[in-house]
Design a protein around this motif. Sequence first.
Motif, mmCIF file in Angstrom:
data_model
loop_
_atom_site.group_PDB
_atom_site.id
_atom_site.type_symbol
_atom_site.label_atom_id
_atom_site.label_comp_id
_atom_site.label_asym_id
_atom_site.label_seq_id
_atom_site.Cartn_x
_atom_site.Cartn_y
_atom_site.Cartn_z
ATOM 1 N N ASP A 95 -31.721 -26.293 84.357
ATOM 2 C CA ASP A 95 -32.863 -26.714 83.542
ATOM 3 C C ASP A 95 -32.788 -28.153 83.055
ATOM 4 O O ASP A 95 -33.761 -28.675 82.542
ATOM 5 N N GLY A 96 -31.629 -28.781 83.142
ATOM 6 C CA GLY A 96 -31.483 -30.130 82.606
ATOM 7 C C GLY A 96 -30.982 -30.088 81.165
ATOM 8 O O GLY A 96 -30.582 -29.041 80.651
ATOM 9 N N ILE A 97 -31.008 -31.245 80.516
ATOM 10 C CA ILE A 97 -30.435 -31.359 79.176
ATOM 11 C C ILE A 97 -31.422 -32.025 78.228
ATOM 12 O O ILE A 97 -32.236 -32.848 78.650
ATOM 13 N N THR A 98 -31.346 -31.608 76.975
ATOM 14 C CA THR A 98 -32.096 -32.257 75.899
ATOM 15 C C THR A 98 -31.087 -32.662 74.832
ATOM 16 O O THR A 98 -29.910 -32.282 74.891
ATOM 17 N N ALA A 99 -31.556 -33.387 73.855
ATOM 18 C CA ALA A 99 -30.666 -33.814 72.764
ATOM 19 C C ALA A 99 -30.114 -32.595 72.019
ATOM 20 O O ALA A 99 -28.936 -32.566 71.649
ATOM 21 N N ASN A 100 -30.945 -31.583 71.804
ATOM 22 C CA ASN A 100 -30.488 -30.375 71.100
ATOM 23 C C ASN A 100 -29.425 -29.628 71.905
ATOM 24 O O ASN A 100 -28.458 -29.108 71.343
ATOM 25 N N ILE A 101 -29.617 -29.564 73.213
ATOM 26 C CA ILE A 101 -28.627 -28.885 74.062
ATOM 27 C C ILE A 101 -27.315 -29.654 74.037
ATOM 28 O O ILE A 101 -26.237 -29.062 73.892
ATOM 29 N N ALA A 102 -27.379 -30.975 74.169
ATOM 30 C CA ALA A 102 -26.160 -31.791 74.139
ATOM 31 C C ALA A 102 -25.438 -31.617 72.807
ATOM 32 O O ALA A 102 -24.210 -31.442 72.770
ATOM 33 N N GLN A 103 -26.199 -31.639 71.716
ATOM 34 C CA GLN A 103 -25.596 -31.466 70.385
ATOM 35 C C GLN A 103 -24.922 -30.099 70.288
ATOM 36 O O GLN A 103 -23.788 -29.991 69.814
ATOM 37 N N SER A 104 -25.587 -29.066 70.731
ATOM 38 C CA SER A 104 -25.015 -27.717 70.680
ATOM 39 C C SER A 104 -23.755 -27.617 71.523
ATOM 40 O O SER A 104 -22.763 -27.009 71.100
ATOM 41 N N MET A 105 -23.780 -28.220 72.715
ATOM 42 C CA MET A 105 -22.604 -28.166 73.594
ATOM 43 C C MET A 105 -21.419 -28.915 72.981
ATOM 44 O O MET A 105 -20.277 -28.464 73.076
ATOM 45 N N ILE A 106 -21.684 -30.034 72.336
ATOM 46 C CA ILE A 106 -20.609 -30.789 71.680
ATOM 47 C C ILE A 106 -20.011 -29.958 70.551
ATOM 48 O O ILE A 106 -18.782 -29.848 70.423
ATOM 49 N N ILE A 107 -20.868 -29.358 69.743
ATOM 50 C CA ILE A 107 -20.386 -28.515 68.635
ATOM 51 C C ILE A 107 -19.581 -27.337 69.180
ATOM 52 O O ILE A 107 -18.515 -27.003 68.649
ATOM 53 N N GLU A 108 -20.064 -26.729 70.252
ATOM 54 C CA GLU A 108 -19.340 -25.593 70.830
ATOM 55 C C GLU A 108 -17.997 -26.020 71.409
ATOM 56 O O GLU A 108 -16.986 -25.329 71.215
ATOM 57 N N ALA A 109 -17.956 -27.150 72.093
ATOM 58 C CA ALA A 109 -16.688 -27.628 72.663
ATOM 59 C C ALA A 109 -15.683 -27.931 71.552
ATOM 60 O O ALA A 109 -14.504 -27.554 71.641
ATOM 61 N N ILE A 110 -16.131 -28.594 70.499
ATOM 62 C CA ILE A 110 -15.249 -28.894 69.362
ATOM 63 C C ILE A 110 -14.781 -27.600 68.703
ATOM 64 O O ILE A 110 -13.608 -27.467 68.333
ATOM 65 N N SER A 111 -15.691 -26.640 68.580
ATOM 66 C CA SER A 111 -15.345 -25.357 67.959
ATOM 67 C C SER A 111 -14.277 -24.625 68.761
ATOM 68 O O SER A 111 -13.316 -24.095 68.192
ATOM 69 N N VAL A 112 -14.423 -24.595 70.069
ATOM 70 C CA VAL A 112 -13.416 -23.934 70.922
ATOM 71 C C VAL A 112 -12.069 -24.637 70.769
ATOM 72 O O VAL A 112 -11.032 -23.985 70.582
ATOM 73 N N ALA A 113 -12.087 -25.962 70.818
ATOM 74 C CA ALA A 113 -10.833 -26.723 70.667
ATOM 75 C C ALA A 113 -10.202 -26.453 69.301
ATOM 76 O O ALA A 113 -8.982 -26.248 69.202
ATOM 77 N N LEU A 114 -11.005 -26.434 68.258
ATOM 78 C CA LEU A 114 -10.505 -26.172 66.907
ATOM 79 C C LEU A 114 -9.877 -24.785 66.819
ATOM 80 O O LEU A 114 -8.762 -24.625 66.291
ATOM 81 N N LEU A 115 -10.554 -23.786 67.339
ATOM 82 C CA LEU A 115 -10.056 -22.417 67.234
ATOM 83 C C LEU A 115 -8.778 -22.211 68.054
ATOM 84 O O LEU A 115 -7.847 -21.542 67.601
#
Length: 176
Positions: A95-115
């Motif tokens: 589907d491609g990417i939007t700013a909201n998707i990029a923001q969510s993916m960054i938050i999710e990646a950081i969250s996984v790394a943190l956990l």
Amino acid sequence: MIWVIRLLVAGFAALFVIIGVRAMIDPQSIITQFELGRQGVTGTSAIRADMGGFFIGTGIAALVGLFPGKRQWLLGAAGMVALAFLGRAIGLMSDGITANIAQSMIIEAISVALLVAAFAILSPRRREELAAEKTAEIERQRLAAEEERLAAEQNDMIAQNEAQLQRDRDLAQPIV
């Protein structure tokens, strides 16, 4: 360090629980935030149940993981967020990417790394290593203080011996 990681995980968990509660109580705000479009009763129910349940469940799992002997729950929370990230990655390819998707993916990646980092840092073995390092440092300080005390005693003894030798020399001199 351990308290910092605990606070970060607690903050992550609180954020996820808040989003989950918001999804259950006010699904319209989630519909707008995640650009889900117009929903009927079934869609709104799914948002309450699925999104609310996902976020609250992940947040609670992260919180439980902070308790002694329960750190494996952190990996459960990390796995859930990683699956959400995977879903976004699949969508990204089609589907491609939007700013909201990029923001969510960054938050999710950081969250996984943190956990995952919290799981490693809160390891009982790591705590034992830290305790051993602290004990070793205390022992080094104690030994250094003991060496200083012994050196001071030795200097006092040398000074006393020198003073005694000087007295003996003075007494050995004839009085004229």
